[in-house]
Scaffold this motif. Structure first.
Motif, PDB file in Angstrom:
ATOM      1  N   ARG A   1      20.141   0.896  -0.417  1.00  0.00           N
ATOM      2  CA  ARG A   1      19.479  -0.120  -1.239  1.00  0.00           C
ATOM      3  C   ARG A   1      18.582  -0.916  -0.319  1.00  0.00           C
ATOM      4  O   ARG A   1      18.927  -1.175   0.828  1.00  0.00           O
ATOM      5  CB  ARG A   1      20.488  -1.065  -1.867  1.00  0.00           C
ATOM      6  N   SER A   2      17.451  -1.316  -0.845  1.00  0.00           N
ATOM      7  CA  SER A   2      16.526  -2.119  -0.081  1.00  0.00           C
ATOM      8  C   SER A   2      15.841  -3.081  -1.043  1.00  0.00           C
ATOM      9  O   SER A   2      16.074  -3.037  -2.252  1.00  0.00           O
ATOM     10  CB  SER A   2      15.498  -1.214   0.621  1.00  0.00           C
ATOM     11  N   ARG A   3      15.026  -3.934  -0.496  1.00  0.00           N
ATOM     12  CA  ARG A   3      14.301  -4.895  -1.318  1.00  0.00           C
ATOM     13  C   ARG A   3      12.907  -5.056  -0.737  1.00  0.00           C
ATOM     14  O   ARG A   3      12.719  -5.044   0.470  1.00  0.00           O
ATOM     15  CB  ARG A   3      15.040  -6.229  -1.311  1.00  0.00           C
TER      16      ARG A   3
ATOM     17  N   GLY B   1      11.063  -6.453  -5.774  1.00  0.00           N
ATOM     18  CA  GLY B   1      12.450  -6.348  -6.209  1.00  0.00           C
ATOM     19  C   GLY B   1      13.231  -5.295  -5.460  1.00  0.00           C
ATOM     20  O   GLY B   1      12.838  -4.849  -4.383  1.00  0.00           O
ATOM     21  N   GLU B   2      14.341  -4.896  -6.071  1.00  0.00           N
ATOM     22  CA  GLU B   2      15.234  -3.933  -5.426  1.00  0.00           C
ATOM     23  C   GLU B   2      14.678  -2.513  -5.471  1.00  0.00           C
ATOM     24  O   GLU B   2      13.947  -2.148  -6.392  1.00  0.00           O
ATOM     25  CB  GLU B   2      16.612  -3.947  -6.101  1.00  0.00           C
TER      26      GLU B   2
END
Length: 142
Positions: free
Chosen positions: A69-71, A75-76
């Motif tokens: 997961r990253s941002r 957003g995500e």
């Protein structure tokens, strides 16, 4: 092995250009277990199981799934990658649901081919799997 930590790529669901964590490449010096060790300290973690009963998401050390997961400013981001007999590939998504669908489709192919242990009675397509088998195993905590 690549020392690059981020890359420009496009999301598979929205075709946005994003900067996302790189999935470490296989340096071909060891096996899939050694490759899994390269994920330590990165945004990536191994995804061992999938679906309601925790069926195999791959077939270690030959087929390994990883997730991240990253941002970014919009957003995500949700990513999944594979290391299949040393070849790595990555897909990023803006939507977690779209990421889960893509993982389900690829895991289903391995189940249907007999390369990974999956449900005893598979439907004809991944789209026909029940909802509880189209997302991570509830016991998975990463």
């Amino acid at each position: 092995m690549s020392t690059q930590t981020v890359t420009q790529t496009a999301t598979a669901d929205t075709a946005e250009r994003v900067t996302a964590p790189v999935l470490p490449a296989d340096d071909r010096a060891g096996d899939g277990y050694d490759w899994m060790d390269t994920l330590d300290g990165t945004a990536w973690s191994v995804l061992p199981n999938w679906g309601s009963e925790g069926w195999d998401a791959g077939c270690w050390p030959y087929i390994i799934f990883a997730v991240a997961r990253s941002r970014d400013v919009s957003g995500e981001l949700f990513g999944y990658g594979t290391c299949v007999e040393g070849d790595t590939s990555t897909c990023w998504f803006r939507s977690q649901g779209a990421c889960f669908e893509a993982i389900t489709a690829e895991v289903f192919l391995h189940w249907a081919s007999g390369r990974s242990d999956g449900p005893d009675s598979l439907p004809a397509t991944a789209a026909e799997l029940p909802d509880q088998d189209r997302r991570p195993y509830p016991g998975w905590t990463s």
